[in-house]
Write an enzyme that holds these catalytic residues in place. Structure first.
Site, PDB file in Angstrom:
ATOM      1  N   TYR A   1      66.136  33.473  32.241  1.00  0.00           N
ATOM      2  CA  TYR A   1      67.431  33.470  32.942  1.00  0.00           C
ATOM      3  C   TYR A   1      67.431  32.448  34.088  1.00  0.00           C
ATOM      4  O   TYR A   1      68.217  31.492  34.090  1.00  0.00           O
ATOM      5  CB  TYR A   1      67.693  34.896  33.428  1.00  0.00           C
ATOM      6  CG  TYR A   1      68.882  35.072  34.327  1.00  0.00           C
ATOM      7  CD1 TYR A   1      70.119  34.522  34.001  1.00  0.00           C
ATOM      8  CD2 TYR A   1      68.775  35.832  35.499  1.00  0.00           C
ATOM      9  CE1 TYR A   1      71.219  34.721  34.828  1.00  0.00           C
ATOM     10  CE2 TYR A   1      69.861  36.043  36.318  1.00  0.00           C
ATOM     11  CZ  TYR A   1      71.090  35.478  35.985  1.00  0.00           C
ATOM     12  OH  TYR A   1      72.158  35.675  36.805  1.00  0.00           O
TER      13      TYR A   1
ATOM     14  N   THR B   1      76.344  54.192  35.840  1.00  0.00           N
ATOM     15  CA  THR B   1      75.992  55.179  36.854  1.00  0.00           C
ATOM     16  C   THR B   1      75.595  54.440  38.125  1.00  0.00           C
ATOM     17  O   THR B   1      74.735  53.548  38.084  1.00  0.00           O
ATOM     18  CB  THR B   1      74.797  56.040  36.384  1.00  0.00           C
ATOM     19  OG1 THR B   1      75.161  56.661  35.155  1.00  0.00           O
ATOM     20  CG2 THR B   1      74.444  57.103  37.404  1.00  0.00           C
ATOM     21  N   VAL B   2      76.244  54.775  39.210  1.00  0.00           N
ATOM     22  CA  VAL B   2      75.864  54.213  40.511  1.00  0.00           C
ATOM     23  C   VAL B   2      74.758  55.105  41.060  1.00  0.00           C
ATOM     24  O   VAL B   2      74.966  56.309  41.267  1.00  0.00           O
ATOM     25  CB  VAL B   2      77.074  54.158  41.474  1.00  0.00           C
ATOM     26  CG1 VAL B   2      76.632  53.754  42.870  1.00  0.00           C
ATOM     27  CG2 VAL B   2      78.132  53.211  40.930  1.00  0.00           C
ATOM     28  N   PHE B   3      73.595  54.497  41.275  1.00  0.00           N
ATOM     29  CA  PHE B   3      72.428  55.301  41.638  1.00  0.00           C
ATOM     30  C   PHE B   3      72.464  55.693  43.124  1.00  0.00           C
ATOM     31  O   PHE B   3      71.880  55.026  43.959  1.00  0.00           O
ATOM     32  CB  PHE B   3      71.145  54.535  41.318  1.00  0.00           C
ATOM     33  CG  PHE B   3      70.962  54.220  39.846  1.00  0.00           C
ATOM     34  CD1 PHE B   3      71.244  55.161  38.864  1.00  0.00           C
ATOM     35  CD2 PHE B   3      70.488  52.973  39.447  1.00  0.00           C
ATOM     36  CE1 PHE B   3      71.075  54.868  37.513  1.00  0.00           C
ATOM     37  CE2 PHE B   3      70.301  52.677  38.106  1.00  0.00           C
ATOM     38  CZ  PHE B   3      70.601  53.623  37.131  1.00  0.00           C
TER      39      PHE B   3
ATOM     40  N   ASP C   1      64.164  52.769  44.751  1.00  0.00           N
ATOM     41  CA  ASP C   1      65.176  51.824  45.246  1.00  0.00           C
ATOM     42  C   ASP C   1      65.088  51.680  46.764  1.00  0.00           C
ATOM     43  O   ASP C   1      64.915  52.656  47.494  1.00  0.00           O
ATOM     44  CB  ASP C   1      66.585  52.303  44.875  1.00  0.00           C
ATOM     45  CG  ASP C   1      67.175  51.548  43.705  1.00  0.00           C
ATOM     46  OD1 ASP C   1      66.667  50.454  43.399  1.00  0.00           O
ATOM     47  OD2 ASP C   1      68.139  52.054  43.102  1.00  0.00           O
TER      48      ASP C   1
ATOM     49  N   ASN D   1      68.866  38.875  45.003  1.00  0.00           N
ATOM     50  CA  ASN D   1      69.289  39.341  43.672  1.00  0.00           C
ATOM     51  C   ASN D   1      70.109  38.279  42.929  1.00  0.00           C
ATOM     52  O   ASN D   1      71.303  38.133  43.195  1.00  0.00           O
ATOM     53  CB  ASN D   1      70.116  40.625  43.811  1.00  0.00           C
ATOM     54  CG  ASN D   1      69.263  41.817  44.192  1.00  0.00           C
ATOM     55  OD1 ASN D   1      68.603  41.795  45.225  1.00  0.00           O
ATOM     56  ND2 ASN D   1      69.257  42.845  43.379  1.00  0.00           N
TER      57      ASN D   1
ATOM     58  N   ARG E   1      68.012  56.220  42.229  1.00  0.00           N
ATOM     59  CA  ARG E   1      66.958  55.729  41.332  1.00  0.00           C
ATOM     60  C   ARG E   1      65.658  55.686  42.131  1.00  0.00           C
ATOM     61  O   ARG E   1      65.616  55.052  43.193  1.00  0.00           O
ATOM     62  CB  ARG E   1      67.340  54.330  40.835  1.00  0.00           C
ATOM     63  CG  ARG E   1      66.332  53.717  39.888  1.00  0.00           C
ATOM     64  CD  ARG E   1      66.873  52.439  39.248  1.00  0.00           C
ATOM     65  NE  ARG E   1      66.995  51.327  40.181  1.00  0.00           N
ATOM     66  CZ  ARG E   1      67.362  50.093  39.831  1.00  0.00           C
ATOM     67  NH1 ARG E   1      67.641  49.820  38.577  1.00  0.00           N
ATOM     68  NH2 ARG E   1      67.454  49.143  40.730  1.00  0.00           N
TER      69      ARG E   1
ATOM     70  N   TYR F   1      55.143  45.790  39.841  1.00  0.00           N
ATOM     71  CA  TYR F   1      55.833  44.487  39.801  1.00  0.00           C
ATOM     72  C   TYR F   1      55.802  43.845  41.194  1.00  0.00           C
ATOM     73  O   TYR F   1      55.422  42.686  41.356  1.00  0.00           O
ATOM     74  CB  TYR F   1      57.278  44.661  39.321  1.00  0.00           C
ATOM     75  CG  TYR F   1      58.165  43.505  39.694  1.00  0.00           C
ATOM     76  CD1 TYR F   1      58.096  42.305  39.010  1.00  0.00           C
ATOM     77  CD2 TYR F   1      59.063  43.604  40.771  1.00  0.00           C
ATOM     78  CE1 TYR F   1      58.896  41.226  39.375  1.00  0.00           C
ATOM     79  CE2 TYR F   1      59.860  42.539  41.138  1.00  0.00           C
ATOM     80  CZ  TYR F   1      59.768  41.348  40.445  1.00  0.00           C
ATOM     81  OH  TYR F   1      60.550  40.290  40.825  1.00  0.00           O
TER      82      TYR F   1
ATOM     83  N   PHE G   1      57.771  30.361  36.564  1.00  0.00           N
ATOM     84  CA  PHE G   1      58.646  31.536  36.438  1.00  0.00           C
ATOM     85  C   PHE G   1      58.046  32.606  35.536  1.00  0.00           C
ATOM     86  O   PHE G   1      58.376  33.778  35.692  1.00  0.00           O
ATOM     87  CB  PHE G   1      59.976  31.150  35.767  1.00  0.00           C
ATOM     88  CG  PHE G   1      60.887  30.273  36.562  1.00  0.00           C
ATOM     89  CD1 PHE G   1      61.610  30.787  37.627  1.00  0.00           C
ATOM     90  CD2 PHE G   1      61.045  28.934  36.243  1.00  0.00           C
ATOM     91  CE1 PHE G   1      62.481  29.988  38.348  1.00  0.00           C
ATOM     92  CE2 PHE G   1      61.916  28.127  36.956  1.00  0.00           C
ATOM     93  CZ  PHE G   1      62.631  28.651  38.012  1.00  0.00           C
TER      94      PHE G   1
ATOM     95  N   SER H   1      59.689  37.118  45.365  1.00  0.00           N
ATOM     96  CA  SER H   1      60.826  38.046  45.396  1.00  0.00           C
ATOM     97  C   SER H   1      60.915  38.709  46.757  1.00  0.00           C
ATOM     98  O   SER H   1      59.892  38.935  47.422  1.00  0.00           O
ATOM     99  CB  SER H   1      60.591  39.114  44.322  1.00  0.00           C
ATOM    100  OG  SER H   1      61.453  40.198  44.523  1.00  0.00           O
TER     101      SER H   1
ATOM    102  N   LYS I   1      53.786  40.312  42.929  1.00  0.00           N
ATOM    103  CA  LYS I   1      54.359  39.207  43.729  1.00  0.00           C
ATOM    104  C   LYS I   1      53.584  39.062  45.042  1.00  0.00           C
ATOM    105  O   LYS I   1      53.322  37.947  45.498  1.00  0.00           O
ATOM    106  CB  LYS I   1      55.850  39.444  43.989  1.00  0.00           C
ATOM    107  CG  LYS I   1      56.695  39.386  42.723  1.00  0.00           C
ATOM    108  CD  LYS I   1      56.650  38.010  42.046  1.00  0.00           C
ATOM    109  CE  LYS I   1      57.342  37.973  40.715  1.00  0.00           C
ATOM    110  NZ  LYS I   1      57.150  36.734  39.961  1.00  0.00           N
TER     111      LYS I   1
END
Ligand code: UD1
Length: 343
Positions: free
Chosen positions: A15, A221-223, A302, A184, A299, A154, A84, A128, A158
């Site tokens: 991406y 769904t909004v977490f 988060d 983001n 989530r 993850y 990347f 990140s 980094k």
């Protein structure tokens, strides 16, 4: 010898990688893509070709396969490497940490070893904002903000990656290293030639929003809506992927200008936070649709809110974001519609 500026772009079919390949070409570089397509689509190559007017140079190689990667290094004199190629799903990294340590750490070490072997001196690393975790005081993080223990493997890869790079730099102080800490990335090229091809159910918010709107998912769904933010939903710094791609070009130019060894880390974000609820509102405004969404549980893992202090990017790299969040969301939506039209 040739005067072409060959740049190795690992993960260049992905991406962010594909958008960066296009911007590199537009700025006179010759990107050489290494990608094994485990998490990207070969369709992107045609899109890149349509945008740059030539077939991109591509090697179907896993960066963890050092011998195969060495063969690519042998064929070109690289001015620099943009790395990347890595896994990036936070949730998957919790359930399968060794996959993340293997791919993200070994891939990086292979690139750095081969650079030393082939006397390549400029390295740009995909880092990140996750390296900052949830900042305790200032939610607008600068590059000096402390790292706290990463809340996912993850994120740890980094942090470890940046540490490895620092140690390699300190060992000789000769080569030049730049870590770009992305916030983001969202959106896609406004031509709709390239964009994100999420495989399976997307983890990230924007592809989930556009897939819901197009009918691939029932509802978003909004977490969580009980966070300590104005509307109760999480806040992030969403940056247009083309602005992010251009940050790589500026970063590379900066690396090539350095005459001595160098080692810097730079935030790449807009400097502005946007909540999940605000994203839904912008999407509905840009698309003219009403999105099917509901509030759900938080989530796990988060971060509540984070956005970039991006002054250093401006001062050191002469980079500034140029595209608005509305543009990014509109581009993401047009891309989703294009994917649908090709089904
Ligand atoms: C995280 C990392 C980022 C990393 C990225 C890789 C942080 C601050 N960011 O991004 O560095 O590159 O993962 O994938 O750690 N959301 C929903 N519903 C959904 C999906 C997401 O409400 O279906 C919300 C999330 O709770 C979050 C926001 O949308 O508040 C953005 O989520 P996402 O797109 O997954 O990115 P991050 O988790 O911020």
């Amino acid at each position: 010898m040739t005067d072409k500026k060959f740049i190795l772009v690992t993960g260049g079919a992905g991406y962010i990688g594909s958008h960066t390949v296009v911007e590199l070409h537009r700025n006179g570089f010759v990107p050489v893509i290494v990608d094994d397509f485990r998490n990207s689509s070969r369709k992107v190559l045609k899109g890149i070709e349509n945008l740059i007017g030539v077939k991109p140079i591509i090697f179907d190689v896993d960066v963890c396969d050092k011998e195969a990667l060495n063969e690519v290094f042998k064929q070109y004199y690289f001015e620099g490497v943009i790395h990347f190629a890595a896994n990036k799903a936070v949730g998957e990294s919790v359930s399968n940490p060794l996959k993340y340590y293997r791919n993200n750490v070994i891939g990086l070490v292979n690139c750095l070893e081969l650079m030393q072997m082939h006397s390549v001196n400029c390295f740009l690393f995909s880092s990140s904002c996750t390296v900052y975790g949830q900042p305790e005081n200032d939610i607008m993080v600068s590059e000096n903000s402390p790292f706290i223990k990463a809340n996912s493997p993850y994120g740890a890869t980094k942090q470890i990656g940046e540490r490895i790079i620092e140690d390699v730099y300190l060992s000789t102080k000769k080569s030049r290293f730049l870590n770009l800490r992305y916030f983001n990335p969202i959106g896609s090229h406004s031509s709709c030639e390239i964009g994100e091809f999420p495989i399976g159910t997307p983890d990230n918010l924007i592809p989930f929003v556009t897939q819901t709107a197009i009918g691939k998912r029932d509802s978003l769904t909004v977490f969580g809506n009980d966070y300590n933010t104005p509307d109760g939903t999480c806040i992030r710094d969403y940056i247009h992927v083309v602005d992010l791609a251009n940050a790589h070009v500026k970063g590379l130019v900066w690396l090539l200008q350095q005459t001595d060894g160098a080692h810097e880390s730079v935030n790449i974000g807009t400097g502005k936070g946007t909540s999940v609820k605000e994203i839904i509102d912008i999407f509905e405004k840009e698309s003219g649709l009403s999105l099917n969404w509901r509030y759900g549980e938080r989530r796990p893992g988060d971060v509540e809110q984070i956005f970039a202090n991006n002054q250093k990017a401006n001062l050191l790299l002469n980079w500034k974001p140029e595209l608005s969040i509305n543009q990014a969301i509109s581009d993401a939506w047009n891309w989703e519609k294009k994917l649908k039209s090709e089904e």
